[in-house]
Design a protein around this motif. Structure first.
Motif, PDB file in Angstrom:
ATOM      1  N   ILE A  60      19.113 -18.650   6.346  1.00  0.00           N
ATOM      2  CA  ILE A  60      19.767 -19.948   6.450  1.00  0.00           C
ATOM      3  C   ILE A  60      19.494 -20.703   5.154  1.00  0.00           C
ATOM      4  CG2 ILE A  60      19.771 -22.155   7.689  1.00  0.00           C
ATOM      5  CD1 ILE A  60      18.884 -20.570  10.179  1.00  0.00           C
ATOM      6  N   PRO A  61      20.548 -21.218   4.509  1.00  0.00           N
ATOM      7  CA  PRO A  61      20.315 -21.922   3.249  1.00  0.00           C
ATOM      8  C   PRO A  61      19.613 -23.265   3.457  1.00  0.00           C
ATOM      9  CG  PRO A  61      22.617 -22.069   3.882  1.00  0.00           C
ATOM     10  CD  PRO A  61      21.946 -21.172   4.883  1.00  0.00           C
ATOM     11  N   VAL A  62      18.832 -23.630   2.467  1.00  0.00           N
ATOM     12  CA  VAL A  62      18.133 -24.910   2.456  1.00  0.00           C
ATOM     13  C   VAL A  62      18.822 -25.765   1.396  1.00  0.00           C
ATOM     14  CG1 VAL A  62      15.935 -26.072   2.036  1.00  0.00           C
ATOM     15  CG2 VAL A  62      15.960 -23.809   3.106  1.00  0.00           C
ATOM     16  N   GLN A  63      19.296 -26.940   1.789  1.00  0.00           N
ATOM     17  CA  GLN A  63      19.943 -27.849   0.847  1.00  0.00           C
ATOM     18  C   GLN A  63      18.898 -28.755   0.219  1.00  0.00           C
ATOM     19  OE1 GLN A  63      22.602 -30.131   3.247  1.00  0.00           O
ATOM     20  NE2 GLN A  63      23.944 -28.415   3.702  1.00  0.00           N
ATOM     21  N   ILE A  64      19.041 -28.984  -1.069  1.00  0.00           N
ATOM     22  CA  ILE A  64      18.185 -29.930  -1.774  1.00  0.00           C
ATOM     23  C   ILE A  64      19.102 -30.909  -2.490  1.00  0.00           C
ATOM     24  CG2 ILE A  64      16.382 -30.257  -3.506  1.00  0.00           C
ATOM     25  CD1 ILE A  64      15.598 -27.297  -3.031  1.00  0.00           C
ATOM     26  N   CYS A  65      18.994 -32.187  -2.150  1.00  0.00           N
ATOM     27  CA  CYS A  65      19.811 -33.233  -2.750  1.00  0.00           C
ATOM     28  C   CYS A  65      18.909 -34.220  -3.483  1.00  0.00           C
ATOM     29  CB  CYS A  65      20.604 -33.978  -1.684  1.00  0.00           C
ATOM     30  SG  CYS A  65      21.757 -32.933  -0.793  1.00  0.00           S
ATOM     31  N   LYS A  66      19.260 -34.508  -4.719  1.00  0.00           N
ATOM     32  CA  LYS A  66      18.450 -35.422  -5.527  1.00  0.00           C
ATOM     33  C   LYS A  66      19.075 -36.815  -5.550  1.00  0.00           C
ATOM     34  CE  LYS A  66      16.885 -36.172 -10.272  1.00  0.00           C
ATOM     35  NZ  LYS A  66      16.981 -35.649 -11.655  1.00  0.00           N
ATOM     36  N   HIS A  67      18.270 -37.795  -5.176  1.00  0.00           N
ATOM     37  CA  HIS A  67      18.636 -39.206  -5.257  1.00  0.00           C
ATOM     38  C   HIS A  67      17.708 -39.846  -6.280  1.00  0.00           C
ATOM     39  CE1 HIS A  67      20.960 -39.100  -1.435  1.00  0.00           C
ATOM     40  NE2 HIS A  67      20.073 -38.150  -1.128  1.00  0.00           N
ATOM     41  N   SER A  68      18.264 -40.572  -7.232  1.00  0.00           N
ATOM     42  CA  SER A  68      17.436 -41.201  -8.267  1.00  0.00           C
ATOM     43  C   SER A  68      17.585 -42.712  -8.242  1.00  0.00           C
ATOM     44  CB  SER A  68      17.848 -40.705  -9.659  1.00  0.00           C
ATOM     45  OG  SER A  68      17.596 -39.347  -9.781  1.00  0.00           O
ATOM     46  N   ASN A  69      16.484 -43.384  -8.556  1.00  0.00           N
ATOM     47  CA  ASN A  69      16.510 -44.823  -8.789  1.00  0.00           C
ATOM     48  C   ASN A  69      15.543 -45.123  -9.923  1.00  0.00           C
ATOM     49  OD1 ASN A  69      13.840 -45.210  -7.675  1.00  0.00           O
ATOM     50  ND2 ASN A  69      14.758 -45.045  -5.640  1.00  0.00           N
ATOM     51  N   LYS A  70      15.309 -46.378 -10.198  1.00  0.00           N
ATOM     52  CA  LYS A  70      14.454 -46.754 -11.333  1.00  0.00           C
ATOM     53  C   LYS A  70      13.014 -46.295 -11.159  1.00  0.00           C
ATOM     54  CE  LYS A  70      17.162 -50.801 -12.529  1.00  0.00           C
ATOM     55  NZ  LYS A  70      17.184 -52.254 -12.652  1.00  0.00           N
ATOM     56  N   LYS A  71      12.544 -46.197  -9.920  1.00  0.00           N
ATOM     57  CA  LYS A  71      11.137 -45.881  -9.669  1.00  0.00           C
ATOM     58  C   LYS A  71      10.840 -44.396  -9.512  1.00  0.00           C
ATOM     59  CE  LYS A  71      10.705 -48.546  -6.102  1.00  0.00           C
ATOM     60  NZ  LYS A  71      10.184 -49.297  -4.950  1.00  0.00           N
ATOM     61  N   ASN A  72      11.801 -43.630  -8.955  1.00  0.00           N
ATOM     62  CA  ASN A  72      11.480 -42.243  -8.649  1.00  0.00           C
ATOM     63  C   ASN A  72      12.719 -41.381  -8.462  1.00  0.00           C
ATOM     64  OD1 ASN A  72      12.468 -42.795  -6.031  1.00  0.00           O
ATOM     65  ND2 ASN A  72      10.444 -43.382  -5.318  1.00  0.00           N
ATOM     66  N   VAL A  74      14.012 -38.684  -5.603  1.00  0.00           N
ATOM     67  CA  VAL A  74      13.756 -38.216  -4.247  1.00  0.00           C
ATOM     68  C   VAL A  74      14.579 -36.949  -4.026  1.00  0.00           C
ATOM     69  CG1 VAL A  74      13.909 -38.745  -1.781  1.00  0.00           C
ATOM     70  CG2 VAL A  74      13.366 -40.572  -3.426  1.00  0.00           C
ATOM     71  N   TYR A  75      13.885 -35.877  -3.679  1.00  0.00           N
ATOM     72  CA  TYR A  75      14.531 -34.607  -3.369  1.00  0.00           C
ATOM     73  C   TYR A  75      14.525 -34.451  -1.845  1.00  0.00           C
ATOM     74  CZ  TYR A  75      13.663 -33.742  -8.311  1.00  0.00           C
ATOM     75  OH  TYR A  75      13.624 -33.837  -9.683  1.00  0.00           O
ATOM     76  N   VAL A  76      15.694 -34.618  -1.234  1.00  0.00           N
ATOM     77  CA  VAL A  76      15.811 -34.460   0.215  1.00  0.00           C
ATOM     78  C   VAL A  76      16.071 -32.983   0.485  1.00  0.00           C
ATOM     79  CG1 VAL A  76      17.074 -35.109   2.298  1.00  0.00           C
ATOM     80  CG2 VAL A  76      16.698 -36.803   0.477  1.00  0.00           C
ATOM     81  N   VAL A  77      15.168 -32.376   1.234  1.00  0.00           N
ATOM     82  CA  VAL A  77      15.220 -30.953   1.535  1.00  0.00           C
ATOM     83  C   VAL A  77      15.622 -30.824   2.997  1.00  0.00           C
ATOM     84  CG1 VAL A  77      13.887 -28.828   1.588  1.00  0.00           C
ATOM     85  CG2 VAL A  77      13.412 -30.557  -0.169  1.00  0.00           C
ATOM     86  N   ARG A  78      16.727 -30.077   3.251  1.00  0.00           N
ATOM     87  CA  ARG A  78      17.309 -30.108   4.596  1.00  0.00           C
ATOM     88  C   ARG A  78      17.859 -28.748   5.011  1.00  0.00           C
ATOM     89  NH1 ARG A  78      20.916 -34.037   3.486  1.00  0.00           N
ATOM     90  NH2 ARG A  78      19.515 -35.630   4.277  1.00  0.00           N
ATOM     91  N   THR A  79      17.640 -28.430   6.278  1.00  0.00           N
ATOM     92  CA  THR A  79      18.334 -27.323   6.944  1.00  0.00           C
ATOM     93  C   THR A  79      19.041 -27.948   8.146  1.00  0.00           C
ATOM     94  OG1 THR A  79      16.606 -26.727   8.536  1.00  0.00           O
ATOM     95  CG2 THR A  79      16.445 -25.743   6.331  1.00  0.00           C
ATOM     96  N   PHE A  82      15.667 -29.369  10.241  1.00  0.00           N
ATOM     97  CA  PHE A  82      14.663 -30.330   9.768  1.00  0.00           C
ATOM     98  C   PHE A  82      15.065 -30.866   8.407  1.00  0.00           C
ATOM     99  CE2 PHE A  82      13.235 -26.449   7.733  1.00  0.00           C
ATOM    100  CZ  PHE A  82      12.777 -26.870   6.496  1.00  0.00           C
ATOM    101  N   GLU A  83      14.434 -31.960   8.031  1.00  0.00           N
ATOM    102  CA  GLU A  83      14.594 -32.512   6.698  1.00  0.00           C
ATOM    103  C   GLU A  83      13.315 -33.227   6.293  1.00  0.00           C
ATOM    104  OE1 GLU A  83      18.054 -35.023   7.005  1.00  0.00           O
ATOM    105  OE2 GLU A  83      17.148 -36.201   8.587  1.00  0.00           O
ATOM    106  N   VAL A  84      12.972 -33.089   5.019  1.00  0.00           N
ATOM    107  CA  VAL A  84      11.785 -33.725   4.458  1.00  0.00           C
ATOM    108  C   VAL A  84      12.134 -34.233   3.070  1.00  0.00           C
ATOM    109  CG1 VAL A  84      10.103 -32.352   5.768  1.00  0.00           C
ATOM    110  CG2 VAL A  84      10.890 -31.547   3.539  1.00  0.00           C
ATOM    111  N   ALA A  85      11.262 -35.083   2.529  1.00  0.00           N
ATOM    112  CA  ALA A  85      11.464 -35.607   1.182  1.00  0.00           C
ATOM    113  C   ALA A  85      10.291 -35.229   0.296  1.00  0.00           C
ATOM    114  CB  ALA A  85      11.612 -37.128   1.233  1.00  0.00           C
ATOM    115  N   TYR A  86      10.611 -34.804  -0.898  1.00  0.00           N
ATOM    116  CA  TYR A  86       9.633 -34.641  -1.967  1.00  0.00           C
ATOM    117  C   TYR A  86       9.982 -35.691  -3.012  1.00  0.00           C
ATOM    118  CZ  TYR A  86       7.894 -30.163  -0.209  1.00  0.00           C
ATOM    119  OH  TYR A  86       7.309 -29.172   0.549  1.00  0.00           O
ATOM    120  N   ILE A  87       8.977 -36.362  -3.536  1.00  0.00           N
ATOM    121  CA  ILE A  87       9.206 -37.466  -4.463  1.00  0.00           C
ATOM    122  C   ILE A  87       8.471 -37.210  -5.768  1.00  0.00           C
ATOM    123  CG2 ILE A  87       8.869 -39.948  -4.820  1.00  0.00           C
ATOM    124  CD1 ILE A  87       9.103 -40.219  -1.734  1.00  0.00           C
ATOM    125  N   SER A  88       9.174 -37.480  -6.869  1.00  0.00           N
ATOM    126  CA  SER A  88       8.576 -37.396  -8.203  1.00  0.00           C
ATOM    127  C   SER A  88       8.624 -38.778  -8.832  1.00  0.00           C
ATOM    128  CB  SER A  88       9.335 -36.392  -9.071  1.00  0.00           C
ATOM    129  OG  SER A  88       8.750 -36.319 -10.357  1.00  0.00           O
TER     130      SER A  88
END
Length: 156
Positions: A60-72, A74-79, A82-88
C-alpha cells in the motif's frame, strides 16, 4: 593485563555480533523502499510538493505531502489507515502534532494503528533542520516503528 583487555574485547565483539542480526531482522522488511515524486497538478491546494513512499511492489503506498510556512516544513505522512506529521524547523526534525486542517483520516483509526509511545520517542530525530531528501529518507526509515506491530502489514 593484556589478557584481561583481550578477553574484554572478545566479549564485546561477541555481544555485538549476536545483537546485530536481531536488529537487521527487525527492520529488514522495511530496508528497501522507493520514493517517487508526485506531479504538482495532482496535489491538493496548500501542498507544496508530494511523494509516494513504497516498501515493495505490492505494498500500500504511503503519501507524503509537504506544507511549508515561515516557521517550518510539515511532512504529512498518510495511508488509508493512519496519518502522522514529521516537522523540520530550526530546532530539528521529528514527529509533531498534525493540525486539524491537514487531517483526512479519522483520528480514532490513527489512534489504533499508530504507537504513540514511539511518536514521543521520535519527537527529535535530528537536532538540525533538514532538506527534503534527508527528511524523506528519515521518514522512510523511522515510519515503520510508528506502526503498532499488529498493523505492520499495512506497510508491506
Amino acid at each position: 593485563m593484556k589478557r584481561n583487555g583481550l578477553k574484554s574485547l572478545f566479549i564485546i565483539s561477541v555481544i555485538t555480533l549476536l545483537a546485530f542480526p536481531f536488529n537487521t531482522m527487525a527492520t529488514g522488511v522495511f530496508s528497501n523502499y522507493t520514493i517517487t515524486s508526485v506531479e504538482k497538478q495532482e496535489l491538493n491546494d496548500g501542498v507544496e510538493c508530494g511523494w509516494i513512499l513504497s516498501y515493495g511492489e505490492d505494498c500500500i503506498p504511503v503519501q507524503i505531502c509537504k506544507h511549508s510556512n515561515k516557521k517550518n516544513n510539515v511532512y504529512v505522512v498518510r495511508t488509508d489507515y493512519f496519518e502522522v506529521a514529521y516537522i523540520s524547523d530550526k530546532k530539528g526534525f521529528g514527529t509533531g502534532n498534525l493540525k486539524s486542517d491537514y487531517r483526512t483520516i479519522p483520528e480514532e483509526l490513527t489512534n489504533q494503528v499508530v504507537n504513540y509511545e514511539e511518536v514521543q520517542n521520535q519527537r527529535v530525530i535530528t537536532q538540525s533542520e533538514v532538506d527534503d531528501d534527508t527528511a524523506l529518507s528519515l521518514i522512510a526509515n523511522y515510519l515503520p516503528n510508528l506502526v503498532n506491530s499488529k498493523y505492520q502489514h499495512i506497510l508491506n
